[in-house]
Write an enzyme that holds these catalytic residues in place. Sequence first.
Site, short mmCIF file in Angstrom:
data_model
loop_
_atom_site.label_atom_id
_atom_site.label_comp_id
_atom_site.label_asym_id
_atom_site.label_seq_id
_atom_site.Cartn_x
_atom_site.Cartn_y
_atom_site.Cartn_z
CG HIS A 24 26.01 3.88 -11.46
ND1 HIS A 24 25.50 3.04 -10.52
CD2 HIS A 24 25.15 3.83 -12.50
CE1 HIS A 24 24.39 2.50 -10.96
NE2 HIS A 24 24.16 2.95 -12.17
CG HIS A 78 17.21 3.36 -19.07
ND1 HIS A 78 16.90 4.50 -18.37
CD2 HIS A 78 18.08 2.67 -18.26
CE1 HIS A 78 17.53 4.48 -17.21
NE2 HIS A 78 18.26 3.40 -17.13
CD GLU A 80 21.68 4.68 -15.22
OE1 GLU A 80 20.72 3.88 -15.16
OE2 GLU A 80 22.45 4.90 -14.25
CG ASP A 82 23.97 1.60 -18.34
OD1 ASP A 82 23.39 2.68 -18.16
OD2 ASP A 82 23.54 0.54 -17.86
CG HIS A 145 16.57 1.93 -12.74
ND1 HIS A 145 17.56 2.58 -12.05
CD2 HIS A 145 17.03 1.73 -13.96
CE1 HIS A 145 18.61 2.72 -12.85
NE2 HIS A 145 18.31 2.21 -14.00
CG ASP A 164 18.62 -0.79 -16.54
OD1 ASP A 164 19.59 -1.31 -17.10
OD2 ASP A 164 18.57 0.41 -16.24
CE1 TYR A 196 21.30 -4.57 -13.56
CE2 TYR A 196 18.93 -4.58 -13.19
CZ TYR A 196 20.04 -4.10 -13.87
OH TYR A 196 19.88 -3.15 -14.84
CG HIS A 229 22.64 -4.40 -17.82
ND1 HIS A 229 23.80 -3.82 -18.27
CD2 HIS A 229 21.87 -3.37 -17.40
CE1 HIS A 229 23.73 -2.52 -18.13
NE2 HIS A 229 22.56 -2.20 -17.60
#
Length: 415
Positions: A24, A78, A80, A82, A145, A164, A196, A229
């Site tokens: 992104h 989360h 998002e 991913d 986040h 994350d 990151y 991640h």
Amino acid sequence: MKAIEIKPNIFWVGALDWGVRDFHGYVTPNGTTYNNYLIVDEEVTLVDTVKDDFSKTMLDNIRNIIDPNRIEHIVINHIEPDHAGSLNTLMELIPQANLYLSEKGKRGLERHFDTSRWKIEVVKTGTTVKTGQKTLMFIETPMLHWPDSMMTYIPEDKLLISQDAFGQHYATTSRFDDEFTTQFSIYELEDAVKDYYANILMPFGKLIKSKIAEINKLGLEIDMIAPDHGIIWRKDPGKVLNLYLDMADGKTDERVVIIYDTMWKSTTRMTQPILLGVRDADMDAKVIKLRATPMSVAIKEFWKSRGCLLGTPTLNNIMFPSVAEFLTHLRGLRPKHRMVGAFGSFGWGGGAVREAYQEFKRMKLEIYEPGLEVMYRPSLEDEERLYQFGREFAMQVRAYHRKFQEASSTTARKA
Ligand code: FEO
């Protein structure tokens, strides 16, 4: 990669994405991983999913351990894509599963999928679910986040699944921090953590500190941090916690980065005497040309340096577009504790350097003034002025850095 047991009956069942380079808008030269975790207990739980493109990999990993139909609980830390992207595929297979997520997560999920038939339970910090021998405990981490973010803690295993936070965009066959043993590989891992943090978590330093304090207050014993991640912190989870606390406190290197762009190479020429001046003040320095460098790399280099000189030509009385774009990214990340100055060339009236300073003031950065503008090409006299500009800037950065360190150690002593 196949599933890996990270704790007794807890398995990494994620996927490696070697090829992703644009995440992104964030450039990921090392690819990334989508980590998620299968907890095999009397009742089986899956914590997080993976990006939709990798749902088959995740399901293959799960099938190597159990029949996916045995999954009774799915935690979505989360939403998002991913992390929650494979949820639809999964829920087609196991529509009976109980879903656990935060209130904001539920609201967000309803905007992504048709959740009308899903069994969703909203959880808060302290909510627990017993799955047999193990317990899932949830900790809300809003704005770390995204508003929906939360973490899952398994007390019996002293395991924090941190979503994350504490992650890295880093595809590697290694899964644990203790597999990084050479100086080079340790540096590369830490650099991935900083990259990151700089690009995703920089605005949230205060929240990070208060969340880590809250976790300490809850008295949670943690001997492993498993993010969504990158690498799992098994040998030394305290190391990544301290790295985060240092970054949240504004710690960085006594170093200068010159970030610039150019139209007809006049601003490029200006960087050379400036760089010499910085070096002659015994300061480490790096030069980044914006259109030759991914934005996320420029952001990381800014973050890793106590001082930044920004070079911009004037175009139509304002900043060069790539420099303005950089400052727009930077402003969104709300950087603190960095000294900045600006320079650039112009043909007629100038204006870019003035505009850069307006942006610095909006960001409330430590400002080095005045900036330096040169008409057309730098003359020999200009080169001398530029050299002195770089030298003086480096000396001011050193003084500011040391003052910052002194203030930090005084605060630490009082704490
Ligand atoms: Fe890895 Fe916020 O997504």
